[in-house]
Scaffold this active site. Structure first.
Site, PDB file in Angstrom:
ATOM      1  N   SER A 188      55.408  63.803 -14.087  1.00 41.32           N
ATOM      2  CA  SER A 188      55.848  62.673 -13.259  1.00 41.32           C
ATOM      3  C   SER A 188      57.197  62.930 -12.602  1.00 41.32           C
ATOM      4  CB  SER A 188      55.906  61.391 -14.092  1.00 41.32           C
ATOM      5  OG  SER A 188      56.712  61.575 -15.236  1.00 41.32           O
ATOM      6  N   ASP A 208      55.048  46.377  -6.516  1.00 40.36           N
ATOM      7  CA  ASP A 208      55.470  45.810  -5.233  1.00 40.36           C
ATOM      8  C   ASP A 208      55.033  46.663  -4.045  1.00 40.36           C
ATOM      9  OD1 ASP A 208      56.649  43.956  -6.856  1.00 40.36           O
ATOM     10  OD2 ASP A 208      58.714  44.510  -6.401  1.00 40.36           O
ATOM     11  N   HIS A 228      49.822  55.871 -22.731  1.00 39.85           N
ATOM     12  CA  HIS A 228      50.493  56.866 -23.565  1.00 39.85           C
ATOM     13  C   HIS A 228      50.039  56.652 -25.001  1.00 39.85           C
ATOM     14  CE1 HIS A 228      53.551  59.340 -25.424  1.00 39.85           C
ATOM     15  NE2 HIS A 228      53.916  59.764 -24.225  1.00 39.85           N
ATOM     16  N   GLU A 230      54.296  70.242 -24.482  1.00 43.62           N
ATOM     17  CA  GLU A 230      53.722  68.911 -24.659  1.00 43.62           C
ATOM     18  C   GLU A 230      52.208  69.000 -24.492  1.00 43.62           C
ATOM     19  OE1 GLU A 230      55.706  66.006 -22.252  1.00 43.62           O
ATOM     20  OE2 GLU A 230      57.676  66.452 -23.080  1.00 43.62           O
ATOM     21  N   ASN A 236      61.989  53.267 -14.386  1.00 38.05           N
ATOM     22  CA  ASN A 236      61.233  54.048 -15.362  1.00 38.05           C
ATOM     23  C   ASN A 236      61.824  55.447 -15.538  1.00 38.05           C
ATOM     24  OD1 ASN A 236      59.437  52.085 -16.120  1.00 38.05           O
ATOM     25  ND2 ASN A 236      57.794  52.767 -14.774  1.00 38.05           N
ATOM     26  N   ALA A 290      62.586  57.874 -19.112  1.00 38.69           N
ATOM     27  CA  ALA A 290      61.827  59.100 -19.364  1.00 38.69           C
ATOM     28  C   ALA A 290      62.522  59.965 -20.401  1.00 38.69           C
ATOM     29  CB  ALA A 290      61.647  59.876 -18.060  1.00 38.69           C
ATOM     30  N   ARG A 320      47.385  62.031 -16.001  1.00 38.19           N
ATOM     31  CA  ARG A 320      48.567  62.845 -15.720  1.00 38.19           C
ATOM     32  C   ARG A 320      48.885  63.797 -16.866  1.00 38.19           C
ATOM     33  NH1 ARG A 320      53.972  62.353 -16.911  1.00 38.19           N
ATOM     34  NH2 ARG A 320      53.829  60.190 -17.624  1.00 38.19           N
ATOM     35  N   GLY A 368      60.778  62.896 -22.411  1.00 37.21           N
ATOM     36  CA  GLY A 368      60.315  64.248 -22.695  1.00 37.21           C
ATOM     37  C   GLY A 368      60.947  65.346 -21.883  1.00 37.21           C
ATOM     38  N   GLY A 369      60.823  65.311 -20.565  1.00 40.22           N
ATOM     39  CA  GLY A 369      61.395  66.369 -19.755  1.00 40.22           C
ATOM     40  C   GLY A 369      60.691  66.514 -18.421  1.00 40.22           C
ATOM     41  N   ALA A 429      62.660  59.566  -7.498  1.00 37.76           N
ATOM     42  CA  ALA A 429      62.116  59.878  -6.178  1.00 37.76           C
ATOM     43  C   ALA A 429      62.990  59.306  -5.062  1.00 37.76           C
ATOM     44  CB  ALA A 429      60.687  59.352  -6.060  1.00 37.76           C
ATOM     45  N   HIS A 461      51.239  53.216 -19.564  1.00 38.28           N
ATOM     46  CA  HIS A 461      52.426  54.050 -19.359  1.00 38.28           C
ATOM     47  C   HIS A 461      52.625  54.505 -17.922  1.00 38.28           C
ATOM     48  CE1 HIS A 461      55.605  56.813 -20.322  1.00 38.28           C
ATOM     49  NE2 HIS A 461      54.904  57.870 -19.935  1.00 38.28           N
ATOM     50  N   GLY A 505      64.789  55.078  -8.484  1.00 33.05           N
ATOM     51  CA  GLY A 505      64.386  56.049  -9.489  1.00 33.05           C
ATOM     52  C   GLY A 505      64.592  57.464  -8.975  1.00 33.05           C
ATOM     53  N   ARG A 515      46.463  63.273 -22.859  1.00 30.01           N
ATOM     54  CA  ARG A 515      46.856  61.940 -23.301  1.00 30.01           C
ATOM     55  C   ARG A 515      45.681  60.969 -23.421  1.00 30.01           C
ATOM     56  NH1 ARG A 515      52.518  60.889 -19.968  1.00 30.01           N
ATOM     57  NH2 ARG A 515      53.824  62.151 -21.345  1.00 30.01           N
TER      58      ARG A 515
END
Length: 434
Positions: free
Chosen positions: A368, A204, A225, A111, A41, A45, A363, A47-48, A15, A328, A13, A267
């Site tokens: 994220s 994991d 979410h 948001e 994930n 994504a 969050r 939104g931004g 990261a 989410h 991902g 949220r």
């Protein structure tokens, strides 16, 4: 089979990939992915990426993040993320990430729980654009090797330090010996019936930590979410209706066509309001309406949402979208410091599997991807500085592989039992494990 590397990164991902791109190019790096490299994930994504608009916005950004997290956040981590946000946005643009602009200037949207417009984006496919760009850049690096469909069973250890990983690839056990391991294994949505996450993401990294007495933090903080597209089939991954839809003016309506909540509240507040409305009405969803906006604008701003909804017989330019909350994001995880170091030496954790303390109990929208960027870069910088002084130890282990499907079931069971133990007060109806 025995493989040697300087750094093993588990996960593909944002990261994991950004960490690799910030590591020195003289290091031998191996990235492994449990399935395909794009099945993350990050790729989902929409939104931004949140960022401070400028130096003056750093303090308000910090305050918005703390308020959304119910002030359970680690303030030092929040400050680091906000202060380094602008530099990281500039860095990904230099790498080729195409963010939406107007007259050459970045376009910011808003948001939930943000006090101003500070979300940069690439239409409603920000994660995909980010991942595709990073994958392209990583493939150019001769010092980086990919292994897809490769499953991490456990880490290798020597004298309390991490020394590599035990992997399964094509039904064969691979012992990968490395100076450093970075866990970027993603979230936990695969253990829930009702989730927007990739179904193979089953915690994991959390299982690895449990097996090896590595410190965990805030496992009780799991985010729902508010607006996932309603789907009666619980085996399906829920399709996310981005918070940016509400940021652009989308209204939440009940069965009577009435608004019942401020759509831009945090949220957890909006998700709870929807859940109460569903319980009261007996209808398993509420409606999210954006049809009053210009049809061409909707199609251009939210092309993937428009296309997916239309494939299910819903024209969002003409009618509201049926939505309900879904698991989410995971705010807890493997406890790390400001350099993404875990409690085990030479083992780092980044992204959703880690707990930097940035998010607190809830969050803030679009933090994220930013967290993944900021703290994976910090991990890379830490590794770059210390790896020449890190001893390479080859740890030999016996063959432990039997059946990979059994191993995956055991991992899921271990993680679910730990969540049940730590989260006994959570709502049983929402937290419905697979």
């Amino acid at each position: 089979m025995e493989i040697n590397a300087d750094v093993l990164i588990v996960g593909s991902g944002v990261a994991g990939l950004y960490c690799a791109l910030n590591l020195r190019e003289d290091l031998n790096i191996v990235i492994v992915s449990k399935t395909k490299i794009t099945e993350t994930n990050t790729y989902l994504a929409q939104g931004g990426i949140s960022t401070a608009r400028d130096e003056k916005d750093i303090i308000p950004f910090i305050e918005d993040t703390l308020r959304a997290g119910r002030y359970k956040n680690k303030k030092e981590s929040v400050s680091v993320m906000a202060e380094e946000s602008i530099d990281n946005i500039l860095s990904i643009i230099e790498l080729g990430v195409n963010l939406d602009k107007v007259n050459g200037n970045l376009l910011f949207t808003r948001e939930g729980a943000h006090s101003i417009n500070r979300i940069v984006h690439s239409k409603d496919m920000t994660g995909k654009v980010l991942a595709d760009t990073f994958i392209k850049q990583v493939k150019k690096r001769k010092n980086i090797t990919f292994y897809e469909d490769t499953y991490l069973i456990d880490i290798l250890k020597c004298k309390g330090k991490c020394a590599g990983g035990i992997l399964i690839k094509d039904n064969k056990q691979l012992n990968l010996h490395s100076k450093v391991v970075v866990l970027a294994t993603g979230g936990i949505g695969g253990i829930f019936n009702n989730s927007t996450n990739q179904r193979h993401l089953t915690g994991d990294g959390i299982a690895i930590a449990l097996k090896n007495n590595i410190k965990l933090k805030d496992l009780q903080y799991i985010q729902f979410h508010p607006t996932a597209l309603y789907d009666s089939n619980i085996e399906n991954r829920r399709f996310l209706i981005s918070e940016a839809v509400r940021g652009e003016g989308g209204k939440l309506l009940n069965l009577k066509g009435e608004r019942f909540v401020n759509e831009l509240l945090p949220r957890d507040v909006v998700a709870e309001a929807i859940y109460k409305e569903i319980s009261k009405s007996g209808l398993p969803y509420v409606f999210l309406d954006i049809s009053f906006l210009n049809a061409d604008y909707i199609k251009n701003r939210f092309p993937s949402i428009f296309k997916e909804c239309l494939s299910r017989g819903i024209d969002i330019t003409r009618e509201p979208i049926p939505v309900s909350p879904a698991q989410h994001y995971f705010m807890g995880g493997i406890e790390v410091d400001l350099k993404s170091r875990t409690s085990m030496e030479d083992l780092y954790a980044v992204g959703e599997t880690s707990c930097t303390g940035v998010h607190g109990a809830n969050r803030l929208a679009s933090n994220s991807l930013l967290e993944g960027l900021v703290f994976s870069k910090r991990a890379a910088q830490s590794i770059n500085k210390k790896i020449d002084k890190t001893e390479f130890v080859k740890v030999f282990t016996k063959r432990i592989y039997h059946d990979v499907d059994i191993l995956k079931k055991q991992t899921r069971k271990l993680v679910i039992e730990e969540f049940k133990r730590r989260s006994s007060k959570l709502n049983d109806e929402l937290f419905n494990y697979r």
